[in-house]
Write an enzyme that holds these catalytic residues in place. Structure first.
Site: not given
Length: 408
Positions: A194, A348, A378
């Site tokens: 991320s 996501d 995610h």
């Protein structure tokens, strides 16, 4: 007197219970759980907890009792217990003021080991060395590598460019001391999830041309955020309400970390902060035309960018810098980057960031491997060893990463 003392406690209990009910209602009113995702009940429970913690943190912050980021990190580190393994030596260190955690397998090796530098996710709001401890332990053990996890500075005390600066400084420190850790200088991999995936892109770009340092062997980007300009990509439209990175939460994190007043959120989403000449320059990299048709189900092409707002541009123009949006790096920088492994999750909001960066790298001749987890969401990597909370997609992500690294 006892009754008077009990009244505040009763009031607090009623408030906390009411907040639980409110979080459940908000989840069912706003959250989208795609039918293809496994274990929807577990996902709903986790999302209710997520909403509850963030909401309570925001309330505590407004009351000036506790900042929301620190409260959220305290809760996550309390709920998710880190695991130890006798096969790995774990050492907490500081590189200057930067806390790092070193994972060194005990098993004898016939030569120097591979090195992995790991940058955790969390958008500078959540995430910590402890929260990602089990992921790092697994990768170090599974790939028989020396792994360094970087605990960069976060909100509320530190804003951009704290993440990139801390990750770069810790990386350089580690690269200059590879012999100390018996790491092969030709086999160092940068890996991040991320916001940590964004850091991987930033650091590999920053290290291009650094002849006095070992060259990075490969970069592993796990559902990274690669640009902060186009928030109208297909995956943004399709999955803006899917746990655990809904659009509202992502925009809050971006505004907080990039020191942007939240009143400009709508201008960011519609692209009103992008001058037309800037869009013409970057459209070839940012356009949804770069996303394969099969990922555009239910996608409606918006009018993007929206009517230009100069005030919004002046507040947000630092998002256009390549240091913050690695997709915008110059071609000569991109062309010198090491091979990449990109991991995306189908459900996501950031899925299309991986697709944009994949095309950007490939257009400049960089070797790219890509793995899209079709039932992934995610943050799923963090649940791979959480017993009753595990998801099969979590194992798919960590195993794909480990297999890629072992193949280098």
């Amino acid at each position: 007197m006892a009754v008077l003392l009990l009244m505040p406690l009763l009031g607090l209990l009623i408030f906390l219970l009411g907040l639980i009910v409110w979080s459940i209602f908000k989840h069912f009113l706003t959250t989208d759980i795609p039918s293809a995702l496994q274990h929807p009940i577990k996902l709903r429970i986790l999302d209710c907890i997520f909403i509850y913690v963030i909401t309570l943190g925001n309330i505590l912050e407004k009351l000036r009792i506790f900042s929301m980021p620190k409260f959220a990190r305290f809760v996550q580190d309390t709920l998710f217990v880190k695991r130890m393994d006798p096969k790995v030596v774990v050492t907490d260190l500081h590189y200057g003021t930067i806390p790092v955690r070193l994972f060194q397998p005990k098993e004898m090796s016939c030569g120097s080991r591979r090195g992995i530098i790991f940058y955790h996710g969390g958008a500078a709001v959540v995430g910590s060395l402890d929260f990602y401890h089990n992921v790092c332990l697994f990768l170090a053990l599974e790939t028989n590598s020396v792994l360094l996890s970087v605990g960069y500075r976060k909100l509320p005390d530190h804003h951009y460019p704290a993440i990139a600066n801390d990750c770069l400084n810790a990386t350089i420190h580690f690269l200059r001391r590879l012999k100390t850790y018996d790491v092969d200088p030709s086999r160092v991999v940068l890996c991040g999830e991320s916001a940590g995936g964004a850091a991987v892109a930033q650091i590999t770009q920053a290290l291009v041309g650094q002849k006095d340092l070992p060259q990075i062997r490969a970069q592993v980007l796990i559902y990274p955020i690669i640009q902060m300009v186009n928030f109208q990509l297909p995956s943004t439209q399709q999955h803006k309400n899917v746990p655990f990175l809904p659009l509202d939460f992502m925009m809050m994190c971006i505004c907080k970390y990039m020191a942007i007043d939240p009143s400009w959120k709508d201008a960011l989403i519609t692209g009103a902060c992008i001058p037309q000449e800037t869009w013409k320059k970057y459209e070839k990299w940012l356009s949804s035309d770069n996303i394969p048709k099969k990922f555009k189900n239910k996608y409606k092409e918006p009018q993007f960018p929206g009517p230009f707002n100069e005030a919004a541009y002046l507040e947000t123009k630092h998002l256009l810098d390549a240091e913050n949006s690695p997709l915008f790096a110059e071609d000569e920088i991109i062309a010198q980057l090491p091979e990449a492994f990109l991991v995306s999750c189908e459900y996501d909001i950031l899925r299309d960031h991986s697709l944009l960066y994949k095309k950007r790298l490939e257009d400049q001749g960089v070797s790219v491997s890509w793995y899209n987890v079709e039932d992934g969401f995610h943050g799923c990597i963090l649940l791979f060893d959480r017993k009753h909370l595990l998801f099969s997609c979590s194992y798919k992500v960590v195993n794909a990463i480990a297999n890629y690294i072992k193949g280098l």
